[in-house]
Design an enzyme around this catalytic site. Structure first.
Site, PDB file in Angstrom:
ATOM      1  N   HIS A  39       5.805   6.033  -1.650  1.00 24.02           N
ATOM      2  CA  HIS A  39       7.186   6.413  -1.875  1.00 24.02           C
ATOM      3  C   HIS A  39       8.004   5.191  -1.120  1.00 24.02           C
ATOM      4  CE1 HIS A  39      11.206   8.139  -1.015  1.00 24.02           C
ATOM      5  NE2 HIS A  39      11.065   8.805  -1.936  1.00 24.02           N
TER       6      HIS A  39
ATOM      7  N   ASP B 246       7.536  14.956  -5.442  1.00 19.58           N
ATOM      8  CA  ASP B 246       6.988  15.434  -6.798  1.00 19.58           C
ATOM      9  C   ASP B 246       5.534  15.861  -6.879  1.00 19.58           C
ATOM     10  OD1 ASP B 246       9.731  15.420  -7.653  1.00 19.58           O
ATOM     11  OD2 ASP B 246       9.519  13.428  -8.236  1.00 19.58           O
TER      12      ASP B 246
HETATM   13  N1  CMC Z   1      -0.885   4.718  -6.818  1.00 18.05           N
HETATM   14  C1  CMC Z   1      -1.813   3.925  -6.624  1.00 18.05           C
HETATM   15  N2  CMC Z   1      -1.276   2.691  -5.883  1.00 18.05           N
HETATM   16  C2  CMC Z   1       0.000   2.848  -5.663  1.00 18.05           C
HETATM   17  C3  CMC Z   1       0.629   3.846  -5.938  1.00 18.05           C
HETATM   18  C4  CMC Z   1       0.289   5.078  -6.400  1.00 18.05           C
HETATM   19  N3  CMC Z   1       0.912   6.114  -6.683  1.00 18.05           N
HETATM   20  N4  CMC Z   1       1.939   3.690  -5.241  1.00 18.05           N
HETATM   21  C5  CMC Z   1       1.997   2.425  -4.700  1.00 18.05           C
HETATM   22  N5  CMC Z   1       0.789   1.783  -5.006  1.00 18.05           N
HETATM   23  C6  CMC Z   1       0.246   0.556  -4.406  1.00 18.05           C
HETATM   24  C7  CMC Z   1       0.548  -0.603  -5.154  1.00 18.05           C
HETATM   25  O1  CMC Z   1      -0.104  -0.826  -6.184  1.00 18.05           O
HETATM   26  C8  CMC Z   1       1.011  -1.517  -4.206  1.00 18.05           C
HETATM   27  O2  CMC Z   1      -0.428  -2.022  -3.907  1.00 18.05           O
HETATM   28  P1  CMC Z   1      -0.788  -3.740  -3.454  1.00 18.05           P
HETATM   29  O3  CMC Z   1       0.094  -3.993  -2.164  1.00 18.05           O
HETATM   30  O4  CMC Z   1      -2.195  -3.820  -3.501  1.00 18.05           O
HETATM   31  O5  CMC Z   1      -0.036  -4.509  -4.582  1.00 18.05           O
HETATM   32  C9  CMC Z   1       1.148  -0.954  -2.743  1.00 18.05           C
HETATM   33  O6  CMC Z   1       0.695   0.487  -3.125  1.00 18.05           O
HETATM   34  C10 CMC Z   1       2.811  -0.984  -2.597  1.00 18.05           C
HETATM   35  O7  CMC Z   1       3.451  -0.396  -3.949  1.00 18.05           O
HETATM   36  P2  CMC Z   1       4.738  -0.763  -4.264  1.00 18.05           P
HETATM   37  O8  CMC Z   1       4.902  -0.325  -5.964  1.00 18.05           O
HETATM   38  O9  CMC Z   1       5.069  -2.335  -4.183  1.00 18.05           O
HETATM   39  O10 CMC Z   1       5.842   0.222  -3.583  1.00 18.05           O
HETATM   40  P3  CMC Z   1       7.111   0.540  -4.030  1.00 18.05           P
HETATM   41  O11 CMC Z   1       7.775   1.021  -2.693  1.00 18.05           O
HETATM   42  O12 CMC Z   1       8.017  -0.472  -4.695  1.00 18.05           O
HETATM   43  O13 CMC Z   1       6.942   1.674  -4.799  1.00 18.05           O
HETATM   44  C11 CMC Z   1       6.785   4.124  -5.767  1.00 18.05           C
HETATM   45  C12 CMC Z   1       7.214   3.118  -4.344  1.00 18.05           C
HETATM   46  C13 CMC Z   1       7.469   5.224  -5.554  1.00 18.05           C
HETATM   47  C14 CMC Z   1       7.744   3.654  -7.026  1.00 18.05           C
HETATM   48  C15 CMC Z   1       5.418   3.824  -6.039  1.00 18.05           C
HETATM   49  O14 CMC Z   1       4.702   4.282  -4.933  1.00 18.05           O
HETATM   50  C16 CMC Z   1       4.703   4.657  -7.353  1.00 18.05           C
HETATM   51  O15 CMC Z   1       4.799   4.044  -8.195  1.00 18.05           O
HETATM   52  N6  CMC Z   1       4.582   5.806  -7.084  1.00 18.05           N
HETATM   53  C17 CMC Z   1       4.322   6.921  -8.196  1.00 18.05           C
HETATM   54  C18 CMC Z   1       5.468   7.193  -8.997  1.00 18.05           C
HETATM   55  C19 CMC Z   1       6.012   8.601  -8.035  1.00 18.05           C
HETATM   56  O16 CMC Z   1       5.396   9.408  -7.359  1.00 18.05           O
HETATM   57  N7  CMC Z   1       7.382   8.187  -7.766  1.00 18.05           N
HETATM   58  C20 CMC Z   1       8.252   9.506  -7.195  1.00 18.05           C
HETATM   59  C21 CMC Z   1       8.677   8.881  -5.952  1.00 18.05           C
HETATM   60  S1  CMC Z   1       9.524  10.288  -5.111  1.00 18.05           S
HETATM   61  C22 CMC Z   1      10.558  10.973  -6.189  1.00 18.05           C
HETATM   62  C23 CMC Z   1      12.065  10.081  -5.810  1.00 18.05           C
HETATM   63  O17 CMC Z   1      12.604   9.911  -4.842  1.00 18.05           O
HETATM   64  O18 CMC Z   1      12.364   9.520  -6.930  1.00 18.05           O
END
Ligand code: CMC
Length: 428
Positions: A307, A364
């Protein structure tokens, strides 16, 4: 605690005021920085940028705290109802019994939609995704209620627009599903409560006497409470930024629905179920999929994990996990993907990759399992999220308007070519 920060650049020192919120959150005010220094701040994805001061939702991602207007999400999920929470978010306080009765009565009164909207619905192909249908129908309200176009009208007019959208959204949501099924729409039944009315319009048929299961209605009510607001996320920021141009409430909400649609935001609950199904079909080896999620050369992500703001357990995920167990037990459903989800969670929570990056299950991860148990089809999950998030979007739009916030307009650092000489087409 100091109320100014200093920035040193090119031999100059700039004093930047620090503002403090009611939970001692602090932010550096940089609005005048460009005028004084020529500098802007860069923060793609607004990972560390406050866009507003807001009194609606407090969230502490490190401690796993979520409160609406000061009330804990745990108390609200346990003791309140979705409509009471909607009132709380929009008007700022929990309603008295009398105020609530009036609010509920007003919402009940406006559930019906103009018959011509049905004609618009009929124009959609039946394979249209219900989120596209929902956002379009919400936007059509601007045509049926032209007075709503001007958000500067009297409070009574603005409030009527708020009541109308709250009342009609379940009708639109259920009808977007009926369109997909190719079934006739069911009209609202104003004797029923908000969730029961929605469930009847969704699952009832003109040929049956559909009875709403109270276990299902109550599970849905809880899910909607948990999704009702989440401060400045992607869709809410969209609603605020569209509204900041003084576009109407309905167009701002319609834009919010579109922002919610994507798999990294509201669409994640659909993606979670698809992922769990994929793991089940593959033999249920959770370790294999954890390895895929960690592999930087593999685009697979563990959906429902991680998240932007929670770097600790998402408090909503805890409540939903328990609710998933309760609902499935009460309904006597044994869904193998619940077991896969639990195993996946356990494996990830003990894996260094997820621990290091503070990746926990989000709201989710388990919500789709409940939706599935209560009969909601996968492509409707994000529509359910939109139904839940609606009061939050309204409250944020209303706050933005009341605070007379300026139009949203970020800056950029340009990286394209410098001035080039234009060459006529016949000489290129
Ligand atoms: N599975 C594997 N690796 C992950 C995941 C995941 N679900 N989420 C983040 N990471 C890793 C990412 O690859 C990165 O690694 P590194 O530092 O080695 O490059 C690190 O963790 C940080 O990730 P980020 O993408 O920079 O984090 P963010 O804050 O930009 O993204 C997120 C947050 C929710 C988009 C992301 O965690 C994600 O894509 N999760 C899966 C989709 C999901 O469940 N979304 C629903 C969010 S809750 C409902 C809502 O409020 O909308």
């Amino acid at each position: 605690m100091s109320d100014t920060a200093e920035l040193k650049f090119n031999g100059n020192t700039y004093q930047l005021p620090v503002i403090t919120g009611s939970e001692n959150e602090q932010g550096i005010q940089i609005s005048n920085l460009r005028a004084e220094s020529g500098l802007i701040t860069m923060d793609p994805g607004f990972k560390n940028t406050g866009s507003t001061q807001s009194a609606i939702t407090f969230l502490d991602g490190e401690k796993g705290i979520l409160r609406y207007r000061g009330y804990s999400i745990e108390d609200l999920a346990d003791r309140s109802t979705f409509l009471e929470v909607a009132y709380l978010l929009i008007y700022g306080d929990l309603p008295s019994a009398e105020a609530f009765a009036k609010f509920r009565q007003e919402i009940t009164f406006h559930t019906l939609v103009h018959e011509d909207i049905k004609k618009i619905l009929d124009g959609f192909p039946s394979n249209a995704h219900p989120m596209g249908v929902l956002s379009s129908l919400v936007c059509t309200l601007t045509a049926f209620y032209p007075k709503s176009l001007d958000p500067n009208r009297s409070w009574d007019e603005v409030n009527l627009s708020i009541i109308r959208i709250l009342a009609k959204m379940p009708t639109f949501a259920a009808w977007s599903y009926k369109n997909e099924m190719g079934h006739p729409v069911i009209y609202p039944d104003n004797k029923l409560d908000y969730c029961s009315n929605f469930l009847r319009m969704m699952f009832g048929l003109p040929t049956d006497n559909y009875e709403v299961d109270p276990v299902v209605a109550s599970a849905l009510d809880k899910l909607l409470i948990l999704h009702a607001d989440h401060e400045q996320n992607c869709s809410t920021s969209t609603v605020r930024i569209v509204g900041s141009s003084q576009a109407s409430l309905y167009s701002a909400i319609s834009a919010g629905i579109n922002a919610l649609w994507g798999p990294l935001h509201g669409g994640a609950n659909q993606a979670v179920i698809e992922m769990l199904e994929q793991i089940k079909a593959d033999g249920g080896d959770t370790a294999k999929f954890i390895a895929k999620a960690k592999d930087k050369n593999d685009s697979f992500r563990l959906m429902g994990f991680g998240h932007r703001v929670y770097k600790n357990f998402d408090p909503r995920a805890k409540i939903i996990k328990k609710a998933a167990d309760d609902v499935l037990n009460k309904l006597g459903i044994n869904d193998p993907i619940l077991e896969i989800a639990k195993k996946l969670e356990e494996t990830a929570l003990n894996d260094e990759y997820f621990v290091e990056r503070k990746l926990y299950p989000n709201v989710d991860f388990y919500s789709g399992i409940i939706y599935r148990a209560i009969g909601i089809p996968t492509e409707m999950f994000t529509v359910m999220f939109a139904l839940g998030r609606l009061p939050g979007w309204i409250a944020q739009w209303k706050e933005m308007r009341e605070n007379r916030e300026p139009i949203g307009r970020p800056r950029q650092i340009y990286t394209g070519p410098q001035l080039r000489e234009y060459v006529d087409l016949n000489k290129r």
